[in-house]
Write an enzyme that holds these catalytic residues in place. Structure first.
Site, mmCIF file in Angstrom:
data_model
loop_
_atom_site.group_PDB
_atom_site.id
_atom_site.type_symbol
_atom_site.label_atom_id
_atom_site.label_comp_id
_atom_site.label_asym_id
_atom_site.label_seq_id
_atom_site.Cartn_x
_atom_site.Cartn_y
_atom_site.Cartn_z
ATOM 1 N N ARG A 1 18.407 -17.541 20.225
ATOM 2 C CA ARG A 1 18.149 -16.167 19.671
ATOM 3 C C ARG A 1 17.068 -15.599 21.043
ATOM 4 N NH1 ARG A 1 12.565 -19.171 16.322
ATOM 5 N NH2 ARG A 1 11.756 -20.305 18.093
ATOM 6 N N ARG B 1 19.233 -26.876 6.570
ATOM 7 C CA ARG B 1 17.977 -26.503 6.546
ATOM 8 C C ARG B 1 18.339 -24.615 6.400
ATOM 9 N NH1 ARG B 1 16.152 -27.282 11.879
ATOM 10 N NH2 ARG B 1 16.789 -29.522 12.420
ATOM 11 N N GLY C 1 9.032 -20.836 8.816
ATOM 12 C CA GLY C 1 8.179 -21.506 7.806
ATOM 13 C C GLY C 1 7.962 -21.292 6.646
ATOM 14 N N LYS D 1 20.244 -18.212 10.918
ATOM 15 C CA LYS D 1 20.530 -19.707 11.665
ATOM 16 C C LYS D 1 22.478 -20.010 11.536
ATOM 17 C CE LYS D 1 17.396 -22.931 11.404
ATOM 18 N NZ LYS D 1 17.124 -23.477 12.623
ATOM 19 N N TYR E 1 8.033 20.888 25.623
ATOM 20 C CA TYR E 1 7.411 19.656 26.547
ATOM 21 C C TYR E 1 6.536 19.215 25.951
ATOM 22 C CZ TYR E 1 3.908 22.420 26.889
ATOM 23 O OH TYR E 1 2.511 24.320 26.481
ATOM 24 N N GLU F 1 -3.091 27.431 16.321
ATOM 25 C CA GLU F 1 -3.826 25.860 15.626
ATOM 26 C C GLU F 1 -4.718 26.691 14.439
ATOM 27 O OE1 GLU F 1 -6.260 24.799 18.702
ATOM 28 O OE2 GLU F 1 -7.203 27.068 19.320
ATOM 29 N N MET G 1 10.623 -21.357 3.953
ATOM 30 C CA MET G 1 11.490 -22.481 3.336
ATOM 31 C C MET G 1 11.216 -24.122 3.531
ATOM 32 S SD MET G 1 14.116 -19.201 2.346
ATOM 33 C CE MET G 1 14.587 -19.146 4.118
ATOM 34 N N SER H 1 1.777 26.878 22.116
ATOM 35 C CA SER H 1 1.199 25.589 22.246
ATOM 36 C C SER H 1 0.794 24.976 21.008
ATOM 37 C CB SER H 1 0.696 25.400 23.335
ATOM 38 O OG SER H 1 0.002 23.690 23.441
ATOM 39 N N HIS I 1 -13.130 4.958 12.770
ATOM 40 C CA HIS I 1 -13.607 6.027 13.430
ATOM 41 C C HIS I 1 -13.737 5.647 15.058
ATOM 42 C CE1 HIS I 1 -16.824 6.895 15.447
ATOM 43 N NE2 HIS I 1 -16.380 8.977 15.157
ATOM 44 N N ASP J 1 -6.503 21.495 15.681
ATOM 45 C CA ASP J 1 -6.526 22.325 14.531
ATOM 46 C C ASP J 1 -5.548 22.403 12.980
ATOM 47 O OD1 ASP J 1 -9.257 22.909 15.346
ATOM 48 O OD2 ASP J 1 -9.080 23.808 17.379
ATOM 49 N N CYS K 1 -0.005 20.607 22.815
ATOM 50 C CA CYS K 1 -0.620 19.811 23.407
ATOM 51 C C CYS K 1 -2.307 19.347 22.568
ATOM 52 C CB CYS K 1 -2.130 21.404 24.290
ATOM 53 S SG CYS K 1 -2.510 22.390 23.444
HETATM 54 C C1 PEP Z 1 -6.592 21.211 19.147
HETATM 55 O O1 PEP Z 1 -6.567 21.919 18.349
HETATM 56 O O2 PEP Z 1 -5.082 20.226 18.676
HETATM 57 C C2 PEP Z 1 -6.648 21.949 21.005
HETATM 58 C C3 PEP Z 1 -6.094 20.962 21.796
HETATM 59 O O3 PEP Z 1 -7.594 21.888 20.875
HETATM 60 P P1 PEP Z 1 -9.164 21.212 20.823
HETATM 61 O O4 PEP Z 1 -9.110 20.065 20.576
HETATM 62 O O5 PEP Z 1 -10.083 21.700 22.319
HETATM 63 O O6 PEP Z 1 -9.853 22.051 19.893
HETATM 64 MG MG MG Z 2 -8.385 23.149 18.695
#
Ligand code: PEP
Ligand code: MG
Length: 921
Positions: free
Chosen positions: A347, A103, A112, A34, A890, A783, A114, A802, A470, A807, A870
């Protein structure tokens, strides 16, 4: 010691800057947020009520010794003299009294937490003087009683009730409901009552010496730094205890001194839409509290133009200046005292996601900030929020007014949903899928069995669990608005109803859930759907993000590695997903899970026949039926992704997933036997025996992925034929195809050595048959930890990697995801054993190490190796940043998350610009 400067007037910001060595952060630390803001505004020529700041260093010295440090009080008095000169008023002078506020103000805002005391300087004598000056006894006595009350509670630690109760009694006695009904003599009487409270509670009189008032208030603000509220707040927000608070002494200005006075709050742009219009309210002849309390209806700021045109013009000039100075939308508080405008605070304004994007883009276009800054000012969460359906803001406020607010929980998955309440997954599934109803599934918590109900619902609400429960995890995965842990709701599964106090909602009744804010309402609130094509500002911002990522040389890396930022691809199984992915800006498909195509009702019986085939010839017959289906699936994908790479993954899941449920089938067989029916019994018994023969104890670690391809190569041979036939047909139609065939779950290069040459032979054969040529790649998922560790060998065959981080995370931790999320993961996060859910955000130290190793080893073998991700992490901003660091080409994520990923990729690129991988480590 006495030379030390403890007090800075608002005009001494340059001195403060020099003292801290020039950094603005240092000034903020010394003078607080402030104080530094008021000083900065003063320097910018903005009219700020004169005053001064006692430093955080003085506060810390006070905490250490229990008294004001030597020289501080004298400096405070000297600064007060300067303030008197600037205002032409005098502290404690009945003829022309100066009133000030005291203040708190720490480096980081602690709203709020102090203390503040207003109207210091009012005494019996100065009150009389003020009345003569203003001719407004009602205002003066009201101000005076506020001082006695605030001083009593804040400085003298008298309980609030000691003042509130006699005031309530007084009003009741007079028959008043509102404070506005109080007359001058009423406030005067209350001043006396309040003074008597002080005397009774403390045994001494309310101080009539204004300097004593100031001294004790300064000390009270210092003490409030260690008040319980403030300490708890600091713990929660990680603000260090040793920062201390500054104390700001500011000349009081009054907006309630007649019709040439007023007060208001305003934003320099509309905080809801981002529109470049002054947005705010003001009230004539009122004090700040009146605006906030909504006692009188405030007027839109534009009305000031007719009521006080000169002040309005000055206000517009000043706020324009402030916005330019801070290069951000400002939220200002102001007061007009007898025609003179005073700015009390400025602000950066809070805003909705929509406004954040519009303001960033507008300011970028106006040249106020660079495109890069614009990109950095929007968070991936803003984009996420914007793209989910949202409630109409006005309708939501209206619902609140009508008392339809029901409960608040954790905002687990953003978006607005309206639907009828159902209390179990089966009913939710049936109502949603079969009866096409809009469903909100409500449960105390969810389990994997509940997923079918969740995906059939528009929204999910639970009374238990947190942000990694979940329900929360699944809802985010499917983009379903979700609120978890709304503990006020008591669910009665037997009575099929839920209740918050007296408010009961029965099964089938409508509610509205706002997953963005965590609020639940009774009834239907209208929603606004969001079409990306209509989000012009977002599209502009994302095009800037793409420009940032496309710069070559952004990443310092060895030869062959990408030096531009990340590209964003999408996981898409069907042409319609691919089209959406492109509309959202994906430049490739990073994962097409082909098995989803096998589940279509018209194909599943053939798939089952193929699995149960006893001879290779039988299997081939079934596969020949499936081939045209797959070919047309792939044809659609290539057409949708004309010119872009498409990664198609060969069949991955264990075969039992395509078969009828074993337990259900067993029940059917038993029923037939008990009833003595023979029709169909033999077929069912045979089927049951076959399914039992396929049974595995841990199917996710059993016969699946490349193992299945080696065990039963006909399936993937058919798939590769379908891919290349479709690609050839598309090429003939003028579509540019770039197919990439992905082999899942590789653990050793020997697996690739076995399968890949067979598949390449088919690919080449098809191209020859069809007499066309196009580029293609064969690669694998990483994986399994063993694949990561032996990536150098695997890259001999694999032309791309990838990361299947779903997994890879399961196998690295040795957690089964479903079991972990249902059982212990929440506890692990709560107990700090894991920082976050590793299935949402990449575990950099473990899984991440494996990824880094894979990229490095893989590219040692094959420098041009294309690397992507992926797993679900491909759409998570923090994980995206990590993919940038380790050298991915990517990331690939759900089409809905592509815009978020594009922004996150640009953020990562800017944050790590020019930094090499080694330095990032
Ligand atoms: C993974 O394991 O990250 C994957 C893309 O394959 P899936 O989820 O189909 O097992
Ligand atoms: Mg997989």
């Amino acid at each position: 010691m006495t030379d030390k400067k403890w007090v800075y007037t608002f005009a001494e910001v340059a001195e403060a800057e020099a003292y801290v060595g020039g950094s603005w952060d240092g000034v903020r630390a010394l003078l607080g947020g402030k104080g530094s803001g008021l000083a900065d505004m003063t320097r910018a020529g903005v009219p700020v009520p004169p005053g001064f700041t006692v430093t955080t260093e003085a506060c810390n010295a006070y905490q250490a010794s229990g008294k004001f440090p030597p020289g501080m009080w004298e400096q405070e008095l000297a600064a007060l003299v300067v303030t008197e000169k600037n205002t032409s008023k005098k502290f404690g002078d009945p003829a022309n009294p100066l009133l000030v506020s005291c203040r708190s103000g720490a480096k980081f805002s602690m709203p709020g937490m102090m203390d503040t005391v207003l109207n210091l300087g009012l005494t019996d004598k100065t009150a009389e003087g003020m009345i003569k000056l203003t001719g407004n006894p009602r205002f003066v006595y009201d101000s005076y009683r506020r001082l006695v009350e605030m001083f009593g509670t804040v400085v003298l630690n008298i309980a609030d009730e000691a003042f509130e109760e006699p005031m309530a009694e007084f009003k009741a006695h007079k028959g008043y409901k509102l404070d506005t009904e109080m007359k001058a003599e009423d406030w005067k009487a209350l001043v006396d009552i309040f003074k008597a409270v002080v005397k009774k509670e403390k045994g001494f009189d309310f101080p009539q010496d204004p300097y004593k008032q100031l001294e004790l208030s300064t000390e009270a603000v210092f003490k409030s730094w260690n008040g319980e509220r403030a300490v708890v707040y600091r713990r929660q927000t990680n603000i260090p205890d040793d920062l201390g608070t500054a104390v700001n002494i500011v000349t009081m200005v009054f907006g309630n001194m007649g019709n040439d006075s007023g007060t208001g709050v305003a934003f320099t742009r509309d905080p809801s839409t981002g529109e470049k219009v002054m947005f705010g309210d003001y009230l004539l002849n009122a004090q700040g509290e009146d605006v906030v309390a909504g006692i009188r209806n405030a007027e839109p700021i534009s009305a000031m133009n007719t009521e006080m045109p000169a002040v309005y013009k000055q206000f517009m000039d000043i706020t324009g200046k402030l916005e330019k100075h801070y290069r951000e939308m400002q939220d200002v508080e102001f007061t007009i005292e007898r025609g003179t405008l005073w700015m009390l605070q400025t602000r950066n304004g809070k805003r909705t996601a929509r406004a954040a994007i519009k303001i960033a883009v507008d300011m970028g276009n106006e040249g106020l900030i660079s495109k890069q800054e614009a990109v950095l000012r929007v968070t991936p969460k803003d984009v996420d929020t914007l793209l989910h359906p949202q409630f109409d803001d006005k309708a939501k406020k209206q619902a609140e007014k009508e008392g339809k607010f029901y409960a608040k929980g954790v905002n687990a998955s953003p978006g607005a949903a309206v639907g009828q309440v159902y209390f179990d997954a089966n009913t939710a599934d049936q109502m949603g899928k079969e009866q096409k109803k809009a469903v909100i599934m409500v449960r105390p918590f969810t389990k994997p069995d509940d997923v079918k109900g969740m995906v059939a619902s528009k929204g999910v609400l639970t009374s238990e669990g947190g942000a990694t429960s979940h329900a929360a995890v699944v809802a985010r995965q499917f983009g379903i608005p979700c609120i978890v842990g709304a503990a006020a709701i008591k669910i009665d599964l037997e009575k099929r109803q839920m209740a918050v106090g007296e408010m009961v909602v029965k099964e089938g009744e409508w509610i509205s859930v706002d997953g963005t804010t965590g609020e639940v309402f009774i009834g239907k609130i209208p929603t606004i759907e969001v079409e990306i094509e209509e989000q012009k500002d977002l599209l502009t911002l994302l095009s800037w993000a793409d420009e940032i990522c496309a710069q070559p040389g952004l990443r310092k890396a060895p030869a062959g590695w990408p030096t531009r930022g990340l590209q964003v691809w999408a996981n898409a199984d069907y042409p319609r997903d691919a089209r959406r992915a492109r509309a959202y800006g994906a430049v490739g498909i990073g994962l097409c899970r082909t098995e989803h195509m096998f589940f279509e009702p018209e194909r599943l019986p053939t798939v089952q026949k193929m699995i149960l085939a006893e001879t290779s010839a039988e299997r081939t017959t079934a596969l020949n039926v499936l081939l045209p289906f797959q070919r047309s699936d792939f044809d659609g994908l290539f057409a949708a992704m004309d010119g872009y790479p498409v990664i198609i993954r060969l069949i991955d899941p264990p075969l039992h997933e395509f078969m009828p449920d074993e337990e259900k089938l067993f029940e059917e067989v038993i029923t037939l036997r008990v009833k003595g029916e023979t029709k169909g019994l033999k077929e069912k018994e045979d089927l049951l025996a076959s399914i039992r023969a396929m049974h595995e104890s841990n199917p996710m670690m059993g016969l699946r992925g490349v193992r299945l391809s080696i065990y039963m190569p006909e399936i993937v041979e058919m798939q590769v034929r379908a891919i290349f036939e479709a690609a050839a047909d598309c090429t003939k139609r003028g579509i540019v195809v770039k197919p990439e065939v992905m082999i899942p779950l590789t653990g050793t290069v020997k697996e690739l050595e076995w399968i890949q040459p067979r598949l390449i032979r088919i690919a080449k054969a098809v191209m020859e048959e069809k007499n066309v040529n196009f580029p293609y790649k064969f690669g694998t998922m990483i994986e399994i930890p063993r694949a990561a560790v032996t990536a150098g060998e695997i890259a001999v065959l694999a032309e791309f990697f990838s990361f299947g981080t779903n997994d890879l995370t399961q196998m690295t931790f040795g957690y089964s995801r479903d079991d972990a999320e249902r059982n212990f993961l929440v506890t692990y996060v709560a107990e700090g054993i894991l920082p976050t859910n590793p299935f949402q955000t990449i575990d950099r130290e473990g899984v991440g190490r494996l990824m880094q190793m894979s990229v490095e080893e893989g590219r040692k073998t094959r420098p041009e190796l294309e690397v992507g991700i992926c797993g679900e992490h491909g759409g998570d901003p923090e994980s995206i940043e990590f993919c940038h660091i380790v050298g991915n080409n990517y990331v690939s994520c759900s089409p809905f998350r592509v815009p978020i990923a594009r922004l996150a990729a640009a953020h990562a690129a800017l944050k790590h610009k020019g930094v090499s991988l080694a330095e990032d480590k």
